[in-house]
Write a protein that holds these residues in place. Structure first.
Motif, PDB file in Angstrom:
ATOM      1  N   ASN A  71       1.010  -0.939   0.027  1.00  0.00           N
ATOM      2  CA  ASN A  71       0.028  -0.095  -0.047  1.00  0.00           C
ATOM      3  C   ASN A  71       1.106   1.788   0.119  1.00  0.00           C
ATOM      4  O   ASN A  71       1.470   1.534   1.005  1.00  0.00           O
ATOM      5  N   PRO A  72       1.044   1.546  -1.375  1.00  0.00           N
ATOM      6  CA  PRO A  72       1.990   3.093  -1.245  1.00  0.00           C
ATOM      7  C   PRO A  72       2.117   4.032  -0.498  1.00  0.00           C
ATOM      8  O   PRO A  72       2.597   4.678  -0.722  1.00  0.00           O
ATOM      9  N   SER A  73       0.297   4.266  -0.327  1.00  0.00           N
ATOM     10  CA  SER A  73      -0.151   5.184   0.228  1.00  0.00           C
ATOM     11  C   SER A  73      -0.013   5.872   1.578  1.00  0.00           C
ATOM     12  O   SER A  73      -0.468   7.119   2.090  1.00  0.00           O
ATOM     13  N   LYS A  74       0.826   4.945   2.257  1.00  0.00           N
ATOM     14  CA  LYS A  74       1.517   4.521   4.040  1.00  0.00           C
ATOM     15  C   LYS A  74       2.329   4.385   3.871  1.00  0.00           C
ATOM     16  O   LYS A  74       2.979   4.138   2.935  1.00  0.00           O
ATOM     17  N   ASN A  75       2.085   4.553   5.508  1.00  0.00           N
ATOM     18  CA  ASN A  75       4.244   4.285   6.009  1.00  0.00           C
ATOM     19  C   ASN A  75       3.655   3.796   7.478  1.00  0.00           C
ATOM     20  O   ASN A  75       3.076   4.359   7.991  1.00  0.00           O
ATOM     21  N   PRO A  76       4.058   2.409   7.299  1.00  0.00           N
ATOM     22  CA  PRO A  76       4.602   1.623   6.355  1.00  0.00           C
ATOM     23  C   PRO A  76       3.465   0.876   5.122  1.00  0.00           C
ATOM     24  O   PRO A  76       3.034   1.209   5.002  1.00  0.00           O
ATOM     25  N   SER A  77       4.302   0.567   4.188  1.00  0.00           N
ATOM     26  CA  SER A  77       3.743   0.927   2.740  1.00  0.00           C
ATOM     27  C   SER A  77       3.194  -0.627   2.618  1.00  0.00           C
ATOM     28  O   SER A  77       3.397  -1.237   1.591  1.00  0.00           O
ATOM     29  N   PHE A  78       2.769  -1.663   4.083  1.00  0.00           N
ATOM     30  CA  PHE A  78       2.551  -2.644   3.994  1.00  0.00           C
ATOM     31  C   PHE A  78       1.763  -2.478   5.502  1.00  0.00           C
ATOM     32  O   PHE A  78       1.375  -2.318   6.193  1.00  0.00           O
ATOM     33  N   SER A  79      -0.396  -3.690   4.380  1.00  0.00           N
ATOM     34  CA  SER A  79      -1.312  -2.989   5.331  1.00  0.00           C
ATOM     35  C   SER A  79      -1.760  -4.557   5.463  1.00  0.00           C
ATOM     36  O   SER A  79      -1.197  -5.424   4.715  1.00  0.00           O
ATOM     37  N   ALA A  80      -2.311  -4.151   6.781  1.00  0.00           N
ATOM     38  CA  ALA A  80      -3.107  -6.305   7.180  1.00  0.00           C
ATOM     39  C   ALA A  80      -3.822  -6.094   7.077  1.00  0.00           C
ATOM     40  O   ALA A  80      -5.074  -5.877   6.001  1.00  0.00           O
ATOM     41  N   ARG A  81      -4.453  -7.375   5.548  1.00  0.00           N
ATOM     42  CA  ARG A  81      -5.804  -8.187   4.808  1.00  0.00           C
ATOM     43  C   ARG A  81      -6.310  -8.570   5.838  1.00  0.00           C
ATOM     44  O   ARG A  81      -6.103  -8.739   6.885  1.00  0.00           O
ATOM     45  N   ASP A  82      -7.771  -8.444   4.960  1.00  0.00           N
ATOM     46  CA  ASP A  82      -8.663  -9.481   6.200  1.00  0.00           C
ATOM     47  C   ASP A  82      -8.033 -11.005   7.111  1.00  0.00           C
ATOM     48  O   ASP A  82      -8.633 -10.893   8.024  1.00  0.00           O
ATOM     49  N   THR A  83      -7.569 -11.524   6.176  1.00  0.00           N
ATOM     50  CA  THR A  83      -6.663 -13.131   6.597  1.00  0.00           C
ATOM     51  C   THR A  83      -6.343 -12.957   7.911  1.00  0.00           C
ATOM     52  O   THR A  83      -6.060 -13.477   8.400  1.00  0.00           O
ATOM     53  N   LEU A  84      -5.293 -11.830   7.699  1.00  0.00           N
ATOM     54  CA  LEU A  84      -4.510 -11.570   8.951  1.00  0.00           C
ATOM     55  C   LEU A  84      -5.210 -11.111  10.073  1.00  0.00           C
ATOM     56  O   LEU A  84      -5.215 -11.781  11.361  1.00  0.00           O
TER      57      LEU A  84
END
Length: 377
Positions: A213-226
């Protein structure tokens, strides 16, 4: 000393504002590259203020093996002195040197027997009557993380990469299953970095749990599975208490986890997992030779266990490889109890000394929860 601390804090501030450095490492598969050995250079701290010395924190092997090259994997970020790291934060482990990513944080109670009583809130004495003293606790942040599988072979002699185990969710009460490449990491063990790679960590759960997710920092977001996996397994993953004690520059940290109850021969058997880390905070090379456990059950039994090494190993703790981490299991025929003991440590001259294992409670408080689940599909 005060001036030195001020200088280190100034370096840290400058690092965060404009001095970000590239994090470099050997190309995956470099046979002679050991993150755990090189990570010892990342541990330089000010003894008074505890701040990392960033003049020594280039993640680069000082010995470039013949035919091997270094590649950039990211750019270091400033350490967080306040607050916590978020889901998706990439990091290098400051002790073991592996690449990882934060899944979610935990708030644990840290009971540090090296801290003076006035430093924290009060807590009742531990049941270790032989060397009992009042132990204080304070809230501390730990993280559930994924380990990059490319680094697992390099750290396997220093740290287990299957730190999370569950009782199997079927009729075989003796069966355990493990989730490889999961670890629990203290806030001060994290050296944060960022990367432009969409898949910077290699782990079979990475793309199931996280998305770029390049729009946020850090650039990784949790999926619903997590989020679903975290909610389902929260009672079995959560760490609530952490216990720590130092003897002659050897620090022992213990984290117990309740795993559940199983019926065996018309009686209940309660299971716990415990993770232990030994750290050599001094300069002398030492080796763990023996373990001596005392396990007390609420049913009134006291068991003594002696043996060579731990998990079949007798690790050497040196300045280059100062730490060793492992996990094991214990069962009681009562819903609670406690453990304590010692490790017999040998010096290079053949002399020995005993390192105390801090007493810790074994409490069963999650029997009303659903059994844990495995990998998300």
């Amino acid at each position: 000393m005060a001036a030195a601390c001020a200088l280190r804090r100034a370096l840290l501030s400058a690092f965060g504002k404009s001095g970000r450095r590239r994090s470099q490492r050997a190309v995956p598969g470099a046979a002679h590259y050991r993150p755990d050995a090189d990570a010892s250079r990342l541990q330089a701290r000010c003894a008074a203020c505890g701040v990392h010395d960033f003049q020594q924190t280039r993640f680069m092997s000082s010995r470039r093996p013949e035919g091997k090259v270094l590649e950039t994997v990211g750019i270091f970020e400033a350490l967080k002195q306040h607050g916590k790291y978020e889901t998706g934060q990439l990091f290098l482990h400051s002790v073991f040197g592996y690449r990882g990513i934060v899944l979610f944080p935990w708030h644990a109670r840290l009971y540090d027997r090296d801290v003076t009583p006035l430093a924290c809130e009060s807590r009742p004495e531990t049941p270790d009557t032989s060397q009992s003293k009042e132990v204080k606790g304070k809230t501390h942040t730990y993280y559930q993380v994924l380990i990059d599988t490319r680094d697992c072979p390099h750290i396997s002699q220093r740290s287990q990469t299957e730190a999370v185990t569950f009782l199997a969710n079927h009729d075989d009460s003796r069966a355990l299953y493990a989730i490889p490449g999961l670890d629990y990491v203290s806030h001060e063990d994290i050296l944060p970095y960022n990367s432009t790679e969409h898949v910077p960590i290699q782990h079979e759960l990475f793309e199931r749990f996280l998305m770029f997710n390049p729009s946020k920092n850090p650039s990784f977001s949790a999926r619903d599975t997590l989020l679903a996996w975290q909610e389902k397994n929260h009672p079995w993953l959560e760490l609530s208490d952490v216990h720590r004690e130092t003897t002659e520059n050897i620090r022992v940290t213990v984290i117990p986890f309740y795993m559940g109850v199983r019926e065996a021969q018309n009686s209940n058997v309660y299971w716990w997992r415990y993770c232990i880390r030994l750290e050599n905070l001094g300069h002398e090379v030492v080796q763990l030779r023996e373990r001596h456990w005392r396990i007390f059950s609420l049913s009134g039994t006291l068991e003594t266990v002696r043996g060579r090494g731990v998990v079949g190993r007798e690790p050497v703790l040196s300045k280059e490889q100062p730490a060793f981490q492992y996990s094991s299991h214990v069962s009681l025929q009562a819903p609670s109890g406690h453990m304590w003991g010692t490790f017999r440590i040998e010096r290079t001259d053949g002399s020995h000394f005993d390192v105390r294992i801090p007493p810790f409670s074994l409490e069963s408080n999650k029997d009303d929860k659903a059994p844990p689940t495995g990998y998300p599909l």
